[in-house]
Design an enzyme around this catalytic site. Sequence first.
Site, PDB file in Angstrom:
ATOM      1  N   GLY A 250       0.803  -1.209   0.000  1.00 40.89           N
ATOM      2  CA  GLY A 250       0.000   0.000   0.000  1.00 40.89           C
ATOM      3  C   GLY A 250       0.838   1.260   0.000  1.00 40.89           C
ATOM      4  CG  ASP A 251       3.632   4.187   1.515  1.00 44.45           C
ATOM      5  OD1 ASP A 251       4.257   4.766   0.615  1.00 44.45           O
ATOM      6  OD2 ASP A 251       3.185   4.768   2.515  1.00 44.45           O
ATOM      7  CG  ASP A 252       7.185   4.873  -1.387  1.00 45.37           C
ATOM      8  OD1 ASP A 252       6.485   5.155  -2.374  1.00 45.37           O
ATOM      9  OD2 ASP A 252       7.529   5.711  -0.522  1.00 45.37           O
TER      10      ASP A 252
END
Length: 470
Positions: A250-252
């Site tokens: 859900g992120d980098d």
Amino acid sequence: MSLQVVLALLVVAFISFRGAESRKARILDSFEYSAINCRAHSASLTDFGGVGDGTTSNTKAFKDAIDHLSQFSSDGGSQLFVPAGKWLTGSFSLTSHFTLYLHKDAVLLASQDMQEWPVMKPLPSYGRGRDAAAGRYSSLIFGTNLTDVIITGNNGTIDGQGAFWWQNFHKGKLKYTRPYLIEIMFSDTIQISNLTLLNSPSWNVHPVYSRDILVQGITIIAPISSPNTDGINPDSCTNTKIEDCYIVSGDDCVAVKSGWDEYGIAFGMPTKQLVIRRLTCISPYSATIALGSEMSGGIEDVRAEDITAIHTESGVRIKTAVGRGGYVKDIYVKRMTMHTMKWVFWMTGNYGSHADKNYDPNALPLIQGINYRDMVADNVTMAARLEGIAGDPFKEICISNVTIGLAPKAKKVPWTCTEIEGMTSGVSPRPCDLLPDQGPEKITSCDFPPENIPIDLVQFKMCSFGMSYM
């Protein structure tokens, strides 16, 4: 034959049968694995009361086991075996010259009892927690001031059961920053390999203030809507290699960091000598590789190659802002393949998100020597969004041999550029005027440094484990 003799023979046969069955019931766990160092002493979590039923807390069993094994740190080191089963546990800390090995059918389940998560002070280079101004919960697997630590397995699983934390985060119910799955700090000679990490409460793997780090063969999976579930975050680390990892997040997928605003400037520990190879990333709302935004201690000499991004917001992203200070320089990326992207290249000097109001507005970041080459992308909404800082342009940007296929509903202007300086060669579609094409003779201008960094020279050993029990 008398009845007594027949009964006696039946009893003997029954005893022999039970004895044979007992011998069959003896289980032998024996295997080999590659590691930077092998160990002289071994134990199983079950030796210390571990119960793999998915409901019994094993926090004390882990602590007792590691406390016991720590006595062998100067006597050949030790390894703790986690057998097949579901092992519920809160946070626990490792020791030096130590290997934690997870069986392929072992699952560590992160406890949802908040009493099993000690609260720690904020990191000194951040000055506060990422979720809240106060401290932070200790990671599930933690270590500090260690040397020679291995966390590995035959693709065993660590499940952070993050939904509990995500819900409380969204509702504003957390006083402290959510725990990570693995955090090693102020340490050296670290191997994290051959594991599956699921549903982390926040970041998955966070080496910080450390050096000589190998992260290999890791599968990381979290819902693409989960908050801040970064994959691997090398933070103020030197001589690090990340390779052969698959990340859905859900992120980098990889976020390179080195401290936040005035706290990172004061701490002054950069991330440097970082290699990223053979990474596959899926993250529709974030980047394959992000540099920053917490980069106030500096980021330099990052080399990424053979990267695949699928349905990911951006390929390589540089995030910074006025007040960050620090630098991002000598970045090299080549052989990257991207499918369905919002941006291939994204740099921004307007990221904001400050630790507090005490940052120095005159602390301008230096972004210089950013090199991209040999890339292919398809179904792209926009080729690049490159935004430097007024009076502080991003310099020496080099992009060569890059072909970007635009999506049917792509932006009419594929490149937007402000406050940047650099050159291109063999790039399609045509870049912005601030990145003029220097012709085909310059197509190798953005190449890697020829020398290896020291972590590439590390030799692995073949280690063994053997343990029998009833």
